[in-house]
Design a protein around this motif. Structure first.
Motif, mmCIF file in Angstrom:
data_model
loop_
_atom_site.group_PDB
_atom_site.id
_atom_site.type_symbol
_atom_site.label_atom_id
_atom_site.label_comp_id
_atom_site.label_asym_id
_atom_site.label_seq_id
_atom_site.Cartn_x
_atom_site.Cartn_y
_atom_site.Cartn_z
ATOM 1 N N GLU A 108 7.705 3.936 4.587
ATOM 2 C CA GLU A 108 7.071 5.416 5.046
ATOM 3 C C GLU A 108 6.378 5.473 4.108
ATOM 4 N N LEU A 109 6.222 4.536 2.616
ATOM 5 C CA LEU A 109 5.087 4.313 1.261
ATOM 6 C C LEU A 109 4.017 3.418 2.038
ATOM 7 N N THR A 110 4.002 2.781 2.768
ATOM 8 C CA THR A 110 3.224 2.373 4.080
ATOM 9 C C THR A 110 2.385 3.135 4.452
ATOM 10 N N GLN A 111 2.880 3.964 5.325
ATOM 11 C CA GLN A 111 1.789 4.888 6.206
ATOM 12 C C GLN A 111 1.792 5.925 5.439
ATOM 13 N N TYR A 112 1.999 5.861 4.382
ATOM 14 C CA TYR A 112 1.086 7.575 3.595
ATOM 15 C C TYR A 112 0.034 6.945 2.806
ATOM 16 N N ALA A 113 0.335 5.710 1.925
ATOM 17 C CA ALA A 113 -0.295 4.882 1.436
ATOM 18 C C ALA A 113 -1.862 4.648 2.516
ATOM 19 N N LEU A 114 -1.871 4.386 3.650
ATOM 20 C CA LEU A 114 -3.062 3.599 4.784
ATOM 21 C C LEU A 114 -3.259 4.749 5.108
#
Length: 220
Positions: A108-114
């Protein structure tokens, strides 16, 4: 409120953010809810973190460091290289099974950051750390066990990241440990195809499965 060193306060808030984000999701977690989770005022939060980007970087670093410590503690010299590496993978796998919410948070953090303008470097750094960790662990094994790589170390490290990343997500989605174990066995056989003894002789399946699931060959 008792005074606390800023580094300790940042750690406290980071841990609170991880709990809140694991429970509520990244998008629904606010600075106010994190402060409440930590039991501090909102002004304390803003004193420790000047932006949400800084907070997310701290969260990603904390989670990644925990994963690394789990595997590193497990990768201690054992009777064979196979047992050593298998223990590391097993320790990570057990961590996924025991803490699915935290591992789900990493995706979720990865997608949010992207998706957030100006946050993309956090996602890139996250995966650079993963690859760097595999590289470091393999280099450390070289210090105690002589082996050769059939493919460049950086490529192997990135490949291992892609494999474990996909397998972790598969377990989180399906919740089937048996199916995940079967996929891991298949991946092991695939990686074993990269393993050769000195002189180009293909390694046996049994030995390849033991020798690092990571495409390495032990010197004769």
């Amino acid at each position: 409120m008792a005074r606390m060193p800023s580094a300790e306060r940042r750690r406290q808030l980071t841990e609170a953010a991880i709990r809140a984000m694991t429970r509520d999701g990244v998008a629904r977690t606010t600075t106010r809810s994190i402060a409440a989770e930590a039991g501090v005022s909102l002004s304390v939060f803003h004193y420790c973190f000047d932006s949400k980007q800084a907070l997310l970087e701290s969260v990603i670093t904390a989670i990644t460091d925990e994963y690394i410590s789990v595997v590193r503690e497990a990768i201690q010299p054992k009777a064979t290289l196979h047992e050593t590496v298998r223990a590391g993978f097993r320790a990570y796998w057990d961590h996924v099974a025991a803490h699915p919410g935290t591992h789900l948070l990493t995706y979720e953090l990865t997608q949010y950051a992207l998706r957030q303008p100006g946050f993309g470097h956090l996602a890139r750094r996250q995966y650079e750390v993963y690859a760097g960790t595999y590289t470091q662990l393999l280099e450390e094994l070289r210090d105690s066990v002589e082996f050769e790589l059939r493919i460049p170390l950086p490529a192997l490290a990135r490949y291992l990241v892609a494999m474990t990343d996909g397998l972790t997500l598969n377990l989180l989605v399906l919740g089937d440990d048996k199916a995940a174990a079967e996929i891991l066995d298949t991946m092991t056989e695939h990686v074993a195809a990269l393993v050769t003894h000195d002189g180009g002789t293909p390694a046996s399946t049994d030995r390849a499965e033991g020798l690092l699931r990571a495409g390495i060959t032990q010197r004769r």
